[in-house]
Design a protein around this motif. Structure first.
Motif, PDB file in Angstrom:
ATOM      1  N   TRP A 116      33.366 -21.802  16.570  1.00  0.00           N
ATOM      2  CA  TRP A 116      33.568 -21.079  15.252  1.00  0.00           C
ATOM      3  C   TRP A 116      32.377 -20.081  15.043  1.00  0.00           C
ATOM      4  O   TRP A 116      32.536 -18.746  14.937  1.00  0.00           O
ATOM      5  N   ALA A 117      31.236 -20.576  15.175  1.00  0.00           N
ATOM      6  CA  ALA A 117      30.146 -19.830  14.824  1.00  0.00           C
ATOM      7  C   ALA A 117      29.877 -18.686  15.867  1.00  0.00           C
ATOM      8  O   ALA A 117      29.395 -17.578  15.505  1.00  0.00           O
ATOM      9  N   ARG A 118      29.882 -19.086  17.165  1.00  0.00           N
ATOM     10  CA  ARG A 118      29.995 -18.114  18.246  1.00  0.00           C
ATOM     11  C   ARG A 118      30.858 -16.820  18.121  1.00  0.00           C
ATOM     12  O   ARG A 118      30.503 -15.653  18.126  1.00  0.00           O
ATOM     13  N   GLU A 119      32.150 -17.107  17.658  1.00  0.00           N
ATOM     14  CA  GLU A 119      33.112 -16.072  17.286  1.00  0.00           C
ATOM     15  C   GLU A 119      32.484 -15.349  16.357  1.00  0.00           C
ATOM     16  O   GLU A 119      32.817 -14.018  16.291  1.00  0.00           O
ATOM     17  N   LEU A 120      32.257 -16.082  15.221  1.00  0.00           N
ATOM     18  CA  LEU A 120      31.944 -15.300  13.983  1.00  0.00           C
ATOM     19  C   LEU A 120      30.746 -14.267  14.228  1.00  0.00           C
ATOM     20  O   LEU A 120      30.731 -13.060  13.915  1.00  0.00           O
ATOM     21  N   TYR A 121      29.572 -14.848  14.978  1.00  0.00           N
ATOM     22  CA  TYR A 121      28.375 -13.910  15.449  1.00  0.00           C
ATOM     23  C   TYR A 121      28.725 -12.885  16.321  1.00  0.00           C
ATOM     24  O   TYR A 121      27.970 -11.747  16.545  1.00  0.00           O
ATOM     25  N   GLY A 122      29.908 -13.021  17.101  1.00  0.00           N
ATOM     26  CA  GLY A 122      30.219 -12.116  18.377  1.00  0.00           C
ATOM     27  C   GLY A 122      31.036 -11.165  17.799  1.00  0.00           C
ATOM     28  O   GLY A 122      31.132  -9.881  18.390  1.00  0.00           O
ATOM     29  N   PHE A 123      31.452 -10.829  16.468  1.00  0.00           N
ATOM     30  CA  PHE A 123      32.347 -10.143  15.643  1.00  0.00           C
ATOM     31  C   PHE A 123      33.640  -9.575  16.518  1.00  0.00           C
ATOM     32  O   PHE A 123      33.945  -8.460  16.115  1.00  0.00           O
ATOM     33  N   GLY A 124      34.213 -10.311  17.437  1.00  0.00           N
ATOM     34  CA  GLY A 124      35.164  -9.930  18.164  1.00  0.00           C
ATOM     35  C   GLY A 124      36.501  -9.601  16.992  1.00  0.00           C
ATOM     36  O   GLY A 124      37.550  -8.926  17.313  1.00  0.00           O
ATOM     37  N   TRP A 125      36.520 -10.333  15.895  1.00  0.00           N
ATOM     38  CA  TRP A 125      37.277 -10.299  14.964  1.00  0.00           C
ATOM     39  C   TRP A 125      37.487  -9.194  14.104  1.00  0.00           C
ATOM     40  O   TRP A 125      38.415  -8.918  13.544  1.00  0.00           O
ATOM     41  N   LEU A 126      36.658  -8.142  14.482  1.00  0.00           N
ATOM     42  CA  LEU A 126      36.893  -6.737  13.740  1.00  0.00           C
ATOM     43  C   LEU A 126      37.897  -6.357  14.213  1.00  0.00           C
ATOM     44  O   LEU A 126      38.646  -5.307  13.457  1.00  0.00           O
ATOM     45  N   ARG A 127      38.461  -6.498  15.659  1.00  0.00           N
ATOM     46  CA  ARG A 127      39.440  -5.854  15.906  1.00  0.00           C
ATOM     47  C   ARG A 127      40.772  -6.284  15.171  1.00  0.00           C
ATOM     48  O   ARG A 127      41.810  -5.401  14.861  1.00  0.00           O
ATOM     49  N   HIS A 128      40.856  -7.411  14.589  1.00  0.00           N
ATOM     50  CA  HIS A 128      41.815  -7.951  13.515  1.00  0.00           C
ATOM     51  C   HIS A 128      41.985  -7.015  12.507  1.00  0.00           C
ATOM     52  O   HIS A 128      43.103  -6.688  11.873  1.00  0.00           O
ATOM     53  N   LEU A 129      40.953  -6.612  12.004  1.00  0.00           N
ATOM     54  CA  LEU A 129      40.837  -5.965  10.439  1.00  0.00           C
ATOM     55  C   LEU A 129      41.057  -4.495  11.004  1.00  0.00           C
ATOM     56  O   LEU A 129      41.849  -3.698  10.144  1.00  0.00           O
TER      57      LEU A 129
END
Length: 590
Positions: free
Chosen positions: A93-106
């Motif tokens: 979870w922390a790796r994905e948080l700091y990787g910011f790949g979730w910006l694409r969902h927003l």
């Protein structure tokens, strides 16, 4: 998305992950080196945003608005807090948080609220970054963050807010300077390529950064040429690594073109080699074969990258560099692992599955390996990496390869333990005209038990009959440091959850019924034939219960044991014909 995530109670602090990464002193040293090593200037203008090929889920924005931050199969309740200020529920979870790949969902949500959420979260990280854990500063995570920021810059940048624009570019420059000093510390394999790609992406997307592209293109090309083998496989031997790399390599190639620069030959050649290798690993139902870390196939990502394949070349039969064989005969597809473990620095996700195989008929999977679980089911990984999770022979419930941490002879390895072996692993495919023969052997059980294993698989041209032999040899008798042992062996055929297995009354055969109605028979001369429980780990929904056919026996005082087994398409009722020994005759063209 979040519905399948495991909730994390913020009050359970003792269960939170404690991610690792560069320590404070190492980060201090790297920060000092950064200003000297980075050839670029301060970022002042973005010219280009790389294309984002990874699938986006706009519902993520709604969940985030409701205080649910779901990543890597885990759900954190952030309420009014910043996700950067809570204890992460897992390292993934922390790796994905700091990787910011979730910006694409927003970005996919496409509304003003999601845009403001994205800007606020990036600002939070910039504000808090100096106090963040070492995990946030692992080079490959910094590299992923840089790529994510560039790809989604249209979401978080507003030229009407010059102060915020300048703050973002200052933070981006700081990340790049740090990465220029630390990329060599990236773990071997895909992470190292991600770190180098991020620097080149930045050089192409930011104005006046030609020196950055010039500096890092050469080491990137050298590393890419090392990691992508001549047959198109990845040096880690993990089929899924090819998808992950293409999702970044394809947009990188486009960035070179957009800046009127010819992409490096090493980049275009690597993409051209990878494409047919992806088809090599693709099974009849569209998923990738489950070898050496392969888990739930991201079918959307696979379809996306294959859409860029203009050639659609026919896969080779023998990928000698990668250590795999693919036999596509009639409606039967047979894939076999004939390679030893990768180098220790690349083997933290590798499996002890030498001489294991997967088999399907048409679009119906039949015999599989258990595969690697998704991040939210990491507790299964030690088992997934063991030989018992693969469709091959195990001796005394041990693995054929050695895990350097945890377990007796690798039976239950530590989560990320490097893997070596098996000893003297040798295998090859021979085209004998009227049939195809895979022969392999190893001494993976020699050190602990004095036993070697040899397997040969003979496949008829029609693909409807496979005759095989597993041979165990103990010239000096079996032994064990723990004293007397019986020498139990088990030849495992893990079945896909869609397959129904039924033991035939003769006790020597099992009939498999596929989801398309086809019936196949597994028969052998083994003393025992049983149907046992198994688990299919490579499912996006999580581990799925299934069955395995086990041919078992005891070596005892014998110096050699030969087990002959056949897999044959069952056309007529009855118990089938005689057992075909691959040493005596070629299989008939069924």
């Amino acid at each position: 998305m979040a519905a399948d995530s495991q909730p994390f109670e913020r009050g359970a602090r003792g269960q939170a992950a404690r991610p690792s990464g560069p320590g404070p002193f190492r980060r201090f040293v790297l920060a000092g080196m950064a200003s000297l090593s980075y050839p670029g200037t301060k970022a002042e203008q973005l010219l280009l945003a790389p294309q984002e090929l990874r699938t986006a889920d706009p519902s993520f924005a709604t969940e985030l608005y409701n205080g649910h931050f779901g990543l890597a199969g885990r759900l954190a309740e952030v309420e009014a807090e910043s996700p950067f200020e809570i204890d992460p529920p897992s390292e993934g979870w922390a790796r994905e948080l700091y990787g910011f790949g979730w910006l694409r969902h927003l970005r996919a949500a496409g509304n003003e609220l999601s845009r403001e959420q994205a800007k606020a979260l990036v600002h939070d990280f910039v504000r808090l970054r100096r106090s963040k854990s070492g995990l946030a500063w692992q080079p490959e995570i910094v590299g992923r963050r840089v790529i994510s920021w560039l790809s989604n810059s249209v979401l978080v940048l507003d030229t009407g807010e010059p102060q915020a624009y300048a703050e973002f570019l200052r933070a981006l420059t700081a990340q790049l300077r740090y990465l220029s000093a630390s990329y060599r510390d990236s773990p071997d394999g895909v992470p190292r390529l991600v770190s180098l790609m991020a620097l080149i992406y930045a050089g192409l997307c930011i104005a006046e950064q030609q020196a950055v592209v010039d500096r890092y293109t050469r080491p990137f090309c050298k590393e890419l040429d090392r990691q992508i083998l001549p047959d198109g496989g990845h040096i880690s031997r993990n089929p899924e690594a090819l998808i992950e790399l293409l999702l970044d390599l394809l947009p990188l190639r486009q960035c070179f073109v957009a800046r009127d620069r010819a992409p490096p030959k090493e980049l275009t050649d690597a993409i051209d080699r990878i494409m047919p290798m992806l088809r090599f690993f693709r099974t009849g139902d569209g998923t990738l074969a489950r070898f050496n870390g392969g888990g739930p196939t991201p079918t959307d990502a696979l379809a996306t990258v294959l859409a860029y394949d203009d050639v659609e070349g026919t896969p080779v039969r023998s990928a000698a560099n990668s250590g795999y064989v693919r036999l596509d005969l009639g409606s039967t597809l047979f894939l076999c692992d004939i390679g030893p473990a990768p180098a220790p620095s690349l083997s933290m996700n590798a499996h002890a599955g030498f001489l294991s195989f997967e088999m399907s008929s048409g679009d119906c999977p039949m015999i599989v390996n258990c595969g690697s679980p998704s991040l939210d089911h990491d507790e299964w990984r030690p088992f997934a990496r063991s030989t018992a999770a693969h469709s091959t022979l195990t001796f005394e419930d041990s693995s054929s390869a050695e895990f350097t941490a945890g377990g007796v002879n690798g039976s239950q390895p530590a989560l990320d333990s490097p893997l070596t072996g098996p000893l003297n692993a040798q295998a090859a495919l021979a085209d004998q005209g009227d049939n195809l023969r895979i022969k392999g052997s190893h001494d993976g059980y020699m050190t602990h038990f004095g036993v070697s294993h040899a397997r040969q698989i003979l496949v008829a041209p029609t693909g409807l009959l496979i005759s095989s032999e597993d041979k165990l040899s103990a010239p000096k008798g079996i032994r064990s440091p723990e004293g007397l042992i019986a020498g139990d062996y088990a030849i495992r055929f893990h079945l896909h959850p869609s397959v129904h297995a039924e033991l035939v009354p003769d006790g020597q055969s099992v009939v498999l019924t596929l989801r398309n109605g086809e019936t196949w028979r597994i028969s052998s001369n083994a003393p025992e034939t049983t149907i046992e429980e198994s688990v299919f780990l490579a499912d996006a929904r999580g581990p799925q219960p299934t069955s395995q056919v086990v041919l078992g026996g005891v070596m005892g005082e014998a110096n050699e044991v030969r087990i002959v087994w056949n897999i044959e398409r069952k056309v007529e009722e009855g118990n089938g014909g005689h057992l075909v020994d691959p040493n005596e005759a070629a299989p008939a063209a069924a």
